[in-house]
Each structure stands twice: as C-alpha cells, then as structure tokens.
Design an enzyme around this catalytic site. Sequence first.
Site, PDB file in Angstrom:
ATOM      1  N   HIS A  58      -5.994  -9.462  52.281  1.00  0.00           N
ATOM      2  CA  HIS A  58      -4.962  -9.867  51.334  1.00  0.00           C
ATOM      3  C   HIS A  58      -4.078 -10.969  51.897  1.00  0.00           C
ATOM      4  O   HIS A  58      -2.963 -11.167  51.419  1.00  0.00           O
ATOM      5  CB  HIS A  58      -4.088  -8.666  50.951  1.00  0.00           C
ATOM      6  CG  HIS A  58      -4.850  -7.542  50.340  1.00  0.00           C
ATOM      7  ND1 HIS A  58      -5.389  -6.528  51.081  1.00  0.00           N
ATOM      8  CD2 HIS A  58      -5.188  -7.292  49.054  1.00  0.00           C
ATOM      9  CE1 HIS A  58      -6.022  -5.688  50.277  1.00  0.00           C
ATOM     10  NE2 HIS A  58      -5.920  -6.130  49.045  1.00  0.00           N
ATOM     11  N   GLU A  73     -11.070  -9.026  37.456  1.00  0.00           N
ATOM     12  CA  GLU A  73     -10.829 -10.468  37.554  1.00  0.00           C
ATOM     13  C   GLU A  73     -11.977 -11.290  36.979  1.00  0.00           C
ATOM     14  O   GLU A  73     -11.743 -12.300  36.297  1.00  0.00           O
ATOM     15  CB  GLU A  73     -10.587 -10.859  39.016  1.00  0.00           C
ATOM     16  CG  GLU A  73      -9.209 -10.517  39.544  1.00  0.00           C
ATOM     17  CD  GLU A  73      -9.049  -9.055  39.904  1.00  0.00           C
ATOM     18  OE1 GLU A  73      -7.913  -8.618  40.167  1.00  0.00           O
ATOM     19  OE2 GLU A  73     -10.075  -8.336  39.942  1.00  0.00           O
TER      20      GLU A  73
END
Length: 369
Positions: free
Chosen positions: A167, A98
Amino acid sequence: MWGILGRRAVVVDGGFSASCLRSRMRSGLVSARSYAAGSKEMTVRDALNSAIDEEMSADPKVFVMGEEVGQYQGAYKITKGLLEKYGPERVYDTPITEAGFTGIGVGAAYAGLKPVVEFMTFNFSMQAIDHIINSAAKSNYMSAGQINVPIVFRGPNGAAAGVGAQHSQCYAAWYASVPGLKVLAPYSAEDARGLLKAAIRDPDPVVFLENELLYGESFPISEEALDSSFCLPIGKAKIEREGKDVTITTFSKMVGFALKAAEKLAEEGISAEVINLRSIRPLDRATINASVRKTSRLVTVEEGFPQHGVCAEICASVVEESFSYLDAPVERIAGADVPMPYAANLERLALPQVEDIVRAAKRACFRSK
C-alpha cells in the site's frame, strides 16, 4: 545516488486513517512555500473537493464513482457533500471491484460522459491497469482520433505511514511511461485545485496522483485560484523558489522537503532553485533544462524506486540536452530499492528525507566534507 542514507527515527502506528496519519506526520510536512500573495488558506482536501464540485456544477456530464465516495463521502472525505448535492445518479458508490468500476468508467467516457474515478489508493489501481492502459490510454490512437476518453483516475499515491509494501508504492513512473496518458501530481492546494480542474476538462485520460499525508495540510491560496474558472496548464512546472547554484526537481510531498532543504542550504550560502514538476507526463523539460543551464547542477528527488524512475528520466533529459552546462555529476535521491518496510524506523530509512537532499546538493556544489 541510489537509495537513502542516515535517518531520524519516528514512531507511528499502522492503519489507513487519514486523520490519524495527518496528526502524527504534520510536523514533518509543513515547509516554506512561495505562492502568490493571499491572506486565505485552503487544505488540499478542500481544494480537491471544491474543484470536483465546481466542475460537476458547470458540466452535467461530469460524475464521480468509486468505493465509498457517496454515503461515506469518500475514504478521505474528498467527495464530502457531493451525494447530497448531486444525487446518486452522479455520485456512484461501487462494489469493491476496481476492474469492474474502472471498466464502466472507461465505457462511460467512450459514450461522451466525463467520469472521475476514485481509487481508495493507487495501489488498488493494479486491479484495473488493463482498463487504464489498454482501454483508456490507447483508444484515441487506435481509433485514428475518432474516440476520446475524457476520464480522470484519482486517489492517494505513494507512501503514507505504516501501511506496508503493498500500500506504499509510487505509480508516477509506472503510468508516466504510457503514451496516451497524462499524469499529474499536485503538491499545494493551488496545485490540487487548478490541476484537477484541468484534468476533468481534458479530452484525454488523466492519472491524478495525490498524497494522503498532504490532504490535511493548509496552503496559502490566491484569489485567482479561488475563481471557478481557474485552471492550471497541464505540462507546465512551477519554480517554487529561485536560485543560482543548484537545481532541485521533485513533485508531490517531496516539494515540501525540497523547500526545507533549500532553506538549510541557504544558511550555508548555497542558493537552490526548487522546481515543482506538477506534471509528470507531459514533462516540462524546457523549464528543467533552462534551470540547469543557469545553475549548472542538478539534484532530482522522488519517493519511488530508483530504477527506471522519474528521476532517471529527468537525468537523461538533462544529459541529452544540457550536458555541456553541467559542472558536476547529476544527483538522484529516490526511495530505497526494496519493498516498503512496515516498521516505522525502517520505513523512514526507505524514503528520502530533507537531510538527503541537503547532502546531495552540497555534493553537487563540492561543499560536502
């Protein structure tokens, strides 16, 4: 009120499968909706896909990048068909890094391109937060307006089902606290389509917070919204349901919960006005305060943590601008102040539910037992 009270138990398995989660959570998400009349329906997934497709077709500077956006057509199939249509030069499959591909995207935006960067979940944007905040959000100001950064960071945000604490975080308050960023959170297909088009066309960096559990939900959509020129204004909330007794503000998946709560309240003679924020930054303070001045009561709802949250900002705005209009203390309904549990029954206890919104509204109207 901080955190959440009594819940009904649900049982779901863990995992990241969007189709699996949709099928198991569908019954809890569909809610009464107030939209422009139209016989057509569209899923949020298709709304996002069509918005990207049309903007890529209209502007050759727009391109998509992220993990599995090309050959796999997106982890949640938002980018389905785009690789075949536009080719690998405009639909980039990236490595699992990322920080790397976000930095490349920001650099491309510096050069005048318009990247749409997909995070498989916004939890993974933590790996790239330096580029989002220091490289993208601050460059226009630090360059005295000489550098624009027309980039969109998009992906699922907040809790899904059974994916654990790492998450399940909501990043609305995180990114909305940063000057230089615009932060959008759609609820319906019309929201998703109109706001994503606006985000891609915007000259500044936009954080676009979707919800995984809404991707497969179908919503009525107007003919106007299906037009390729359709675009919603950034910074403008939508009154989903008008009312006169209490104002309920929220965003993303919680809009559906608020509309369900408003139906239950109506059965008890309480008329609730439901505001879909759509835009977290800039925040439509004018619409919120106008509603509170009409109803004299406020209930704010979000999935994120209560401290320093979006609800807290809305409460502060109302107290600063409309305090003399209030007939009751403001009510905050937020996620529990704990990392998200993995167990399904505890996860449900940690998230706002329809009954929490109903109780808060009744307290605000002095109707609780």
